[in-house]
Scaffold this motif. Structure first.
Motif, PDB file in Angstrom:
ATOM      1  N   THR A 795       0.817  -1.217   0.000  1.00 22.26           N
ATOM      2  CA  THR A 795       0.000   0.000   0.000  1.00 22.26           C
ATOM      3  C   THR A 795       0.852   1.269   0.000  1.00 22.26           C
ATOM      4  N   SER A 796       2.145   1.119   0.204  1.00 21.84           N
ATOM      5  CA  SER A 796       3.025   2.293   0.198  1.00 21.84           C
ATOM      6  C   SER A 796       3.455   2.587  -1.231  1.00 21.84           C
ATOM      7  N   THR A 797       2.908   3.636  -1.803  1.00 22.88           N
ATOM      8  CA  THR A 797       3.261   3.986  -3.181  1.00 22.88           C
ATOM      9  C   THR A 797       4.731   4.389  -3.304  1.00 22.88           C
ATOM     10  N   THR A 798       5.305   4.925  -2.221  1.00 21.02           N
ATOM     11  CA  THR A 798       6.714   5.330  -2.264  1.00 21.02           C
ATOM     12  C   THR A 798       7.617   4.121  -2.430  1.00 21.02           C
ATOM     13  N   TYR A 799       7.403   3.065  -1.623  1.00 21.54           N
ATOM     14  CA  TYR A 799       8.230   1.865  -1.732  1.00 21.54           C
ATOM     15  C   TYR A 799       8.084   1.225  -3.103  1.00 21.54           C
ATOM     16  N   VAL A 800       6.826   1.121  -3.549  1.00 20.52           N
ATOM     17  CA  VAL A 800       6.591   0.492  -4.850  1.00 20.52           C
ATOM     18  C   VAL A 800       7.309   1.269  -5.952  1.00 20.52           C
ATOM     19  N   HIS A 801       7.230   2.577  -5.888  1.00 20.54           N
ATOM     20  CA  HIS A 801       7.869   3.400  -6.926  1.00 20.54           C
ATOM     21  C   HIS A 801       9.383   3.230  -6.894  1.00 20.54           C
ATOM     22  N   GLU A 802       9.995   3.253  -5.711  1.00 19.85           N
ATOM     23  CA  GLU A 802      11.450   3.192  -5.635  1.00 19.85           C
ATOM     24  C   GLU A 802      11.971   1.828  -6.065  1.00 19.85           C
ATOM     25  N   PHE A 803      11.335   0.751  -5.631  1.00 13.43           N
ATOM     26  CA  PHE A 803      11.785  -0.570  -6.068  1.00 13.43           C
ATOM     27  C   PHE A 803      11.531  -0.777  -7.563  1.00 13.43           C
ATOM     28  N   SER A 804      10.439  -0.209  -8.077  1.00 10.24           N
ATOM     29  CA  SER A 804      10.187  -0.311  -9.511  1.00 10.24           C
ATOM     30  C   SER A 804      11.287   0.382 -10.307  1.00 10.24           C
ATOM     31  N   ASN A 844      -4.193 -16.458  -3.614  1.00  6.52           N
ATOM     32  CA  ASN A 844      -2.768 -16.679  -3.835  1.00  6.52           C
ATOM     33  C   ASN A 844      -2.006 -15.570  -3.125  1.00  6.52           C
ATOM     34  N   GLY A 845      -1.312 -15.906  -2.063  1.00  6.92           N
ATOM     35  CA  GLY A 845      -0.708 -14.887  -1.213  1.00  6.92           C
ATOM     36  C   GLY A 845       0.273 -13.986  -1.914  1.00  6.92           C
ATOM     37  N   ILE A 846       1.088 -14.549  -2.800  1.00  6.50           N
ATOM     38  CA  ILE A 846       2.122 -13.738  -3.422  1.00  6.50           C
ATOM     39  C   ILE A 846       1.526 -12.676  -4.336  1.00  6.50           C
ATOM     40  N   LEU A 847       0.315 -12.915  -4.876  1.00  2.32           N
ATOM     41  CA  LEU A 847      -0.302 -11.938  -5.764  1.00  2.32           C
ATOM     42  C   LEU A 847      -0.800 -10.707  -5.027  1.00  2.32           C
ATOM     43  N   THR A 848      -0.913 -10.776  -3.734  1.00  2.00           N
ATOM     44  CA  THR A 848      -1.378  -9.621  -2.967  1.00  2.00           C
ATOM     45  C   THR A 848      -0.219  -8.761  -2.473  1.00  2.00           C
ATOM     46  N   LYS A 849       1.011  -9.131  -2.778  1.00  2.00           N
ATOM     47  CA  LYS A 849       2.169  -8.412  -2.263  1.00  2.00           C
ATOM     48  C   LYS A 849       2.737  -7.480  -3.334  1.00  2.00           C
ATOM     49  N   HIS A 887     -11.290 -13.680  -4.420  1.00  3.73           N
ATOM     50  CA  HIS A 887     -11.749 -12.731  -3.397  1.00  3.73           C
ATOM     51  C   HIS A 887     -10.581 -12.162  -2.588  1.00  3.73           C
ATOM     52  N   ALA A 888      -9.442 -12.004  -3.223  1.00  4.86           N
ATOM     53  CA  ALA A 888      -8.260 -11.482  -2.540  1.00  4.86           C
ATOM     54  C   ALA A 888      -8.272  -9.955  -2.581  1.00  4.86           C
ATOM     55  N   PRO A 889      -7.532  -9.320  -1.680  1.00  2.00           N
ATOM     56  CA  PRO A 889      -7.439  -7.847  -1.719  1.00  2.00           C
ATOM     57  C   PRO A 889      -6.850  -7.370  -3.038  1.00  2.00           C
ATOM     58  N   LEU A 890      -7.305  -6.205  -3.456  1.00  2.00           N
ATOM     59  CA  LEU A 890      -6.891  -5.654  -4.745  1.00  2.00           C
ATOM     60  C   LEU A 890      -5.743  -4.653  -4.628  1.00  2.00           C
ATOM     61  N   ASP A 891      -5.081  -4.617  -3.489  1.00  3.42           N
ATOM     62  CA  ASP A 891      -4.051  -3.589  -3.274  1.00  3.42           C
ATOM     63  C   ASP A 891      -2.909  -3.691  -4.284  1.00  3.42           C
ATOM     64  N   SER A 892      -2.490  -4.905  -4.607  1.00  2.21           N
ATOM     65  CA  SER A 892      -1.379  -5.055  -5.555  1.00  2.21           C
ATOM     66  C   SER A 892      -1.779  -4.571  -6.944  1.00  2.21           C
ATOM     67  N   LEU A 893      -3.019  -4.863  -7.363  1.00  2.00           N
ATOM     68  CA  LEU A 893      -3.482  -4.385  -8.667  1.00  2.00           C
ATOM     69  C   LEU A 893      -3.631  -2.872  -8.670  1.00  2.00           C
ATOM     70  N   LYS A 894      -4.147  -2.320  -7.577  1.00  2.00           N
ATOM     71  CA  LYS A 894      -4.270  -0.865  -7.479  1.00  2.00           C
ATOM     72  C   LYS A 894      -2.900  -0.192  -7.548  1.00  2.00           C
ATOM     73  N   ALA A 895      -1.928  -0.777  -6.845  1.00  2.00           N
ATOM     74  CA  ALA A 895      -0.582  -0.197  -6.872  1.00  2.00           C
ATOM     75  C   ALA A 895      -0.015  -0.216  -8.291  1.00  2.00           C
ATOM     76  N   SER A 896      -0.301  -1.284  -9.036  1.00  2.00           N
ATOM     77  CA  SER A 896       0.171  -1.351 -10.419  1.00  2.00           C
ATOM     78  C   SER A 896      -0.473  -0.268 -11.268  1.00  2.00           C
ATOM     79  N   PHE A 897      -1.790  -0.063 -11.086  1.00  2.00           N
ATOM     80  CA  PHE A 897      -2.490   0.952 -11.882  1.00  2.00           C
ATOM     81  C   PHE A 897      -2.021   2.358 -11.515  1.00  2.00           C
TER      82      PHE A 897
END
Length: 1161
Positions: A795-804, A844-849, A887-897
């Motif tokens: 959920t941290s857009t900063t971490y996702v951006h920097e690692f990307s 699938n746990g890894i898909l939510t990370k 029915h998994a959380p959509l946080d990983s997909l939202k972070a991608s978008f």
């Protein structure tokens, strides 16, 4: 002309011409007739030019060449009436290299039908026009010679502008001559003769020749890309063959040779002879009748030119005589002054014996003594003579003597014996006491410090240094601050050469304290001087004399002075002993980095530390360097952090590579620290430290790739070859500094290009067997990084951006083949995107990370070709489907978008993915697509919103599943918040109105909750008309309907959401009509609900209602105004305190209540 300038083609007479030369042609002229070489107005070029001009101006009248030649001979001062044959004229012109005149003569004879074999053979032979030496045509045309630029009249054409194709061997000589004749009309020739600055436009053959030479220059100097571009722009020319140019001459020298020889013409050894020439009367008889009018016109024109040239010659001769007279006068004055200095005269003494009074001997020139001109009695009268003679000798040097060195002193004419200086004494019988008393009226003083210095003149270099050392400390304080940098050369020279260490220390102290607060330019001057000093004196004196000055300034109160110290440490690093570099200087910089409070000083410290890292060779200092890197990375200043990435880390990485620590210590240590942060930060991660370590890792990618290339199996085969393709501009990410450029690390772009070609071939065909450095990246670095990515908060857009960004740089640096073969398979193995592996219960746990958004945005976006985009679209579609069905959380997909939506280049791609969800058979996938539109709307332009987003949402809003329809409400609300097109807003408003007014939705509790929540979120930022006409009335209706709700739970949910919405809307400006009709009634309805459900909310609502009513009463008393703000009405201190206290007691108010006070501030 022949003696004063050199033909650029270096023409010479042939053996045959020498035999046919008349016997007395070259021997009748005495040596005195030869004009001297000079660059002044009387040079042979100026004298001989009229003849060439007259001969060349008669091109259109072939029947009067004898007249024109005679006129030319008269202009040159010739008085003989001897007439010679036409062939003799041609031979003489060619012998004296009057090539232009000979060419004009040849043309006239051709037009008259009387071609000379001599001229025909000469001009049809290309070998006569090869350029071996001399002035290039461009310089020749401008009249450049050894003495500079000569103003001269230009002829009709010059050798560099001739179309030599006219005289080629193609047999079309006659037609070409007619074309060339029409190219320069007679009026143009006149204008060109009178205006030498006018240049003819470039001709096609000239352009082709210049193009060939320019392309040759670009290729020889490795401007290959420029050469290719130049060739493309001139596709009508073959740059491989000189013959393609079209000139019937051999290829001239290259541009460098032409440039170096420009303006360095050599004098011709031939003498010139003034003769009068003409033609026989019978030769002109046939054309004299028909061309008599033309002869008169040409004669008039030539007479005018001759008169003008004779006038110019007379003016130049008079000027020459005047200058020669001045030179003779100055020379006589100089000789007289020197005689006055050297002739000893007797001095009349009081005793009656007239003897030569001598000044005492000055001693040897290097003993440090001075000539005292104000000390002894009876010698003061020589002061004026010394000053006069010295000044006159310095102002009027003798031209006949060679130039002296800048520091040469006035000495006796006999250099072997430096005798006493003697002066003329008057033949008078005056007592010495009377002389002294008489001279006392001159008001000379040698008592003060300055008077003592003035009265003594240094007679050696050491004496000068001693004098400067004494005087400079008194000069510096009296110089303006803005001009003190002018003293830097003087101070440095004195400090270098002064024999006394104490004085040198004082001078260097003056240097570092020269300017109170030196600016950038002044600091650069001081640093340049310090480096020059260090180069001159060596490391021992730098350590003993310069470093103490830096140490004294390390805690100076002015940051500019501390900045000078920090910059000096880096600038002097190459010139210090290596023990001092790794001990004293390193300690000084470390202290300044830890203690200095000025950002610019710490920035300079970091850059100097980077320079030190480039020169240090003590392995024991590696750990200290690593700690300095971490300390700098943690600096709060962006300037310091930028400097660490630009200078320090590349230099430290280079040292680590030499020590073999890059892969074994430096990178693993940073990874271990990141893992420790993630392990310890489960309840609160230190974001700053994570950013610090990750940015350091990112700066290490270029040296890591360079290390992989250096240790590759093909390194021994890497040979520089001419056919190596250049590196693509987009092959590597843009480096933060030149030190992070892989080409700089490797050594050159050519060497890097060779290595990259072998690198790609090795990966594609031979594999990585035995390639330890690359295997470490594949087997250790990548798995560890992927594991770290899976542990960060998605959920941290900063971490996702920097690692990307980190993975994007890593993949771009290591190349596409490496990314496809080594990086993508490791991610795909972990993610397991096939639907057979979907766990519908736990997901699938890894898909939510964070692995999903980092793989999508950091790896799959590295390359933007069609197959790469298809792979990205397919991955996002699979992730959306998999997460929805499980029915998994959509946080990983939202972070991608969110990450991809920040780049407009991916908007179409994301809309394609969402349209896949819109038409999917599963309602869960359609719900997910509807919610993703809310994230995408804010960054997409309104055209795409109207064409792609709104139609998709309209389609989903009529979906059979009510959950899908409800999922579209947040996206509709975001459109109302961000879009300005009225037609689009009307469509969205109609859709929302259908949700609120359609009877089928009256009992849809979830729909009402979503609408109220959306109104509270977008209402403050939406268009005022939409808020006033739609949001507030419908909130009033919902509040009123909630009073009728019988289910306590649903009633409380709606009331809580209404409270959040009204709290957010209270910051907006609301008209009095809306306040009375909708806002206050809605608040009262909400208070009714809260009286039974949440008393603490009821108190706050009552306070809000009371303040609104009081404001309305005040509005009725005062002059009516347009609108009223609820937030602005809460101005009373008691009301404000009560309101804040009540709000602080609530736990369900959420972020909307905080917005009230943030906006009010």
């Amino acid at each position: 002309m022949a003696a004063g300038s050199v033909n650029p083609f270096n023409l010479s007479d042939s053996e045959e011409e020498a035999e046919r030369r008349p016997d007395g042609a070259d021997n009748d002229r005495s040596p005195s007739d030869v004009p001297p070489q000079s660059s002044g107005p009387l040079s042979p070029q100026a004298d001989s030019e009229p003849a060439a001009l007259l001969l060349s101006s008669n091109r259109t009248s072939p029947s009067v060449e004898g007249v024109s030649v005679s006129a030319a001979a008269a202009a040159m001062g010739g008085s003989s009436e001897t007439r010679v044959s036409v062939d003799s004229i041609a031979a003489q012109l060619l012998r004296d290299q009057y090539i232009l005149t000979a060419l004009e003569f040849h043309t006239e004879l051709l037009e008259a039908g009387r071609e000379l074999p001599r001229l025909r053979d000469y001009f049809s032979n290309p070998g006569n026009f090869e350029r071996q030496s001399g002035t290039p045509p461009a310089c020749k045309e401008q009249g450049l010679g050894p003495g500079g630029q000569l103003n001269r009249a230009g002829s009709i054409s010059t050798l560099d502008s001739l179309d030599f194709a006219r005289y080629s061997d193609d047999g079309n000589r006659e037609s070409d001559e007619k074309v060339a004749e029409s190219e320069v009309p007679s009026q143009e020739r006149k204008n060109f003769k009178s205006s030498p600055e006018i240049q003819e436009p470039i001709r096609p053959l000239e352009k082709r020749a210049l193009n060939f030479l320019v392309n040759e220059y670009l290729l020889k100097n490795n401007y290959k890309l420029s050469s290719i571009t130049f060739s493309d722009e001139n596709d009508d020319q073959d740059f491989e063959l000189w013959d393609d140019v079209g000139l019937n001459i051999p290829k001239p020298p290259d541009l460098l040779h032409l440039y170096r020889n420009c303006g360095t013409s050599l004098p011709s050894p031939r003498d010139t002879v003034d003769i009068a020439v003409g033609v026989e009367a019978e030769e002109l008889l046939g054309n004299s009748i028909t061309q008599e009018p033309e002869q008169k016109t040409e004669l008039a024109q030539q007479s005018a030119v001759v008169q003008e040239l004779e006038h110019q010659i007379s003016l130049l001769n008079s000027e020459k005589q005047s200058l020669a007279e001045q030179i003779r006068k100055l020379q006589s004055d100089i000789q007289a002054l020197k005689k006055n200095v050297s002739i000893p005269l007797a001095v009349s003494m009081e005793s009656g014996n007239h003897k030569a009074d001598q000044v005492p001997d000055l001693g040897p020139p290097d003993n440090g003594q001075y000539l005292d001109i104000g000390g002894a009695p009876g010698q003061n009268d020589v002061t004026d003579s010394i000053a006069l003679n010295t000044n006159m000798d310095s102002v009027l040097p003798t031209p006949a003597t060679p130039p002296t060195q800048p520091h040469t002193k006035l000495k006796d004419p006999a250099p072997q014996s430096k005798g006493p200086v003697q002066f003329d004494q008057p033949n008078r019988k005056l007592s010495p006491a009377f002389h002294q008393a008489l001279l006392s009226f001159c008001r000379m003083s040698a008592d003060s410090r300055l008077g003592s210095e003035v009265s003594r003149i240094a007679d050696s270099e050491e004496s000068v240094m001693l004098m400067l050392g004494r005087c400079l400390p008194h000069i510096v304080p009296n110089v303006l601050l803005a001009k003190r940098e002018e003293l830097i050369p003087l101070i440095l020279c004195t400090a270098c050469l002064h024999p006394e260490p104490k004085e040198r220390d004082q001078l260097l102290h003056i240097l570092f304290n020269l300017i109170k607060r030196p600016d950038d330019e002044q600091r650069q001057m001081i640093l340049t001087g310090c480096v020059a000093f260090a180069r001159h004196v060596g490391p021992t004196r730098v350590e003993a004399e310069l470093l103490p000055q830096c140490w004294e300034q390390i805690n100076h109160k002015y940051p500019e002075r501390r900045l000078l110290v920090a910059e000096s440490c880096g600038a002097l690093a190459p010139y210090l002993p290596k023990e001092i570099r790794s001990s004293l200087v390193l300690s000084m910089l470390q202290q300044m980095l830890a203690e200095d409070k000025a950002d610019m000083v710490r920035e300079a410290v970091v850059k100097s530390l980077g320079i030190i890292m480039g020169y240090i060779d003590d392995p024991d200092k590696y750990s200290q360097g690593f700690e300095l890197m971490l300390l700098s990375l943690g600096d709060p200043s962006e300037r310091v952090v930028s400097a660490i990435h630009q200078v320090f880390i590349p230099a430290f990485a280079a040292w680590s590579t030499e020590l073999g620590n890059l892969q074994s210590q430096l990178v693993p240590t940073l990874l271990a620290r990141i893992e420790k942060l993630l392990k310890d930060g489960e309840h609160g991660l230190d974001e700053h430290k994570l950013h610090m370590f990750l940015s350091a890792l990112q700066s290490l990618i270029p040296p890591l790739f360079a290390e992989v290339l250096r240790n590759a199996p093909f390194t021994s085969r890497a040979k520089l070859q001419g056919d190596t393709p250049p590196i693509e501009v987009t092959r590597f990410p843009r480096p933060a500094s030149p030190l992070q450029d892989v080409a700089t690390i490797i050594g050159s772009r050519e060497q890097l290009a060779v290595l990259l070609q072998l690198y790609d071939h090795q990966l594609e065909h031979e594999g990585t067997t035995g390639w330890d450095s690359l295997l470490w990246v594949v087997n250790q670095l990548l798995p560890q990084l992927i594991e770290i990515v899976g542990r960060i908060n998605v959920t941290s857009t900063t971490y996702v951006h920097e690692f990307s960004r980190f993975f994007w740089r890593l993949c771009r640096t290591f190349g596409k083949i490496f990314t496809n073969a080594k990086v993508k398979p490791q991610f795909q193995e972990i993610l397991r995107l096939s639907e057979e592996n979907v766990d519908t219960t736990a997901g699938n746990g890894i898909l939510t990370k964070a692995t999903v958004p980092i793989y999508a945005t950091g790896v799959l976006t590295c390359y933007n070709q069609e197959e790469d985009r298809k792979l990205l679209v397919g991955f996002l579609e699979d992730v959306m489907t998999t997460l929805s069905l499980s029915h998994a959380p959509l946080d990983s997909l939202k972070a991608s978008f969110v990450e991809l939506g920040a780049n407009p280049a991916y908007h179409e791609l994301l809309l394609t993915v969402l349209w896949y969800g819109v038409v999917h058979t599963s309602a869960l996938v359609r719900c997910t697509a509807a919610r993703m539109f809310e994230l995408l709307v804010k960054g997409v332009n309104e055209t795409l919103v109207a064409q792609r987003v709104v139609p998709a949402l309209i389609t989903l809003s009529s979906d059979p599943e009510i959950s899908v329809r409800i999922s579209t409400i947040p996206a509709f609300g975001t459109i109302m918040e961000t879009v300005t097109q009225k037609e689009l807003l009307e469509r969205v408003k109609m859709q929302l109105a259908s949700f609120l007014e359609d009877p089928q939705y009256q009992d849809q509790h979830s729909l009402h909750m979503e609408i109220i929540k959306t109104f509270g979120r977008v209402g403050p930022n939406a268009e005022p008309r939409f808020r006033d006409e739609f949001v507030l009335p419908h909130l009033h209706k919902l509040a009123l309907g909630n009073n009728m709700q019988t289910a306590e739970t649903k009633r409380l949910d709606i009331a809580t959401q209404l409270f959040e919405a009204y709290s957010a809307l209270s910051c907006c400006f609301i008209s009095e009509e809306l306040m009375v009709n909708h806002f206050l009634p809605g608040l009262k309805c909400l208070r009714t609900d809260m009286e039974h459900l949440s008393p603490e909310h009821e108190v706050i609502l009552s306070s809000m209602i009371k303040e609104c009513e009081q404001k309305l009463e005040n509005k009725n008393i005062q002059e009516p105004q347009g609108s009223v703000s609820i937030a602005a009405s809460l101005v009373g201190e008691d009301a404000k305190t009560k309101f804040l206290n009540k709000m602080g007691q609530l736990t369900t108010s959420g972020a909307m209540l905080a917005n009230v006070f943030q906006r009010k501030k």
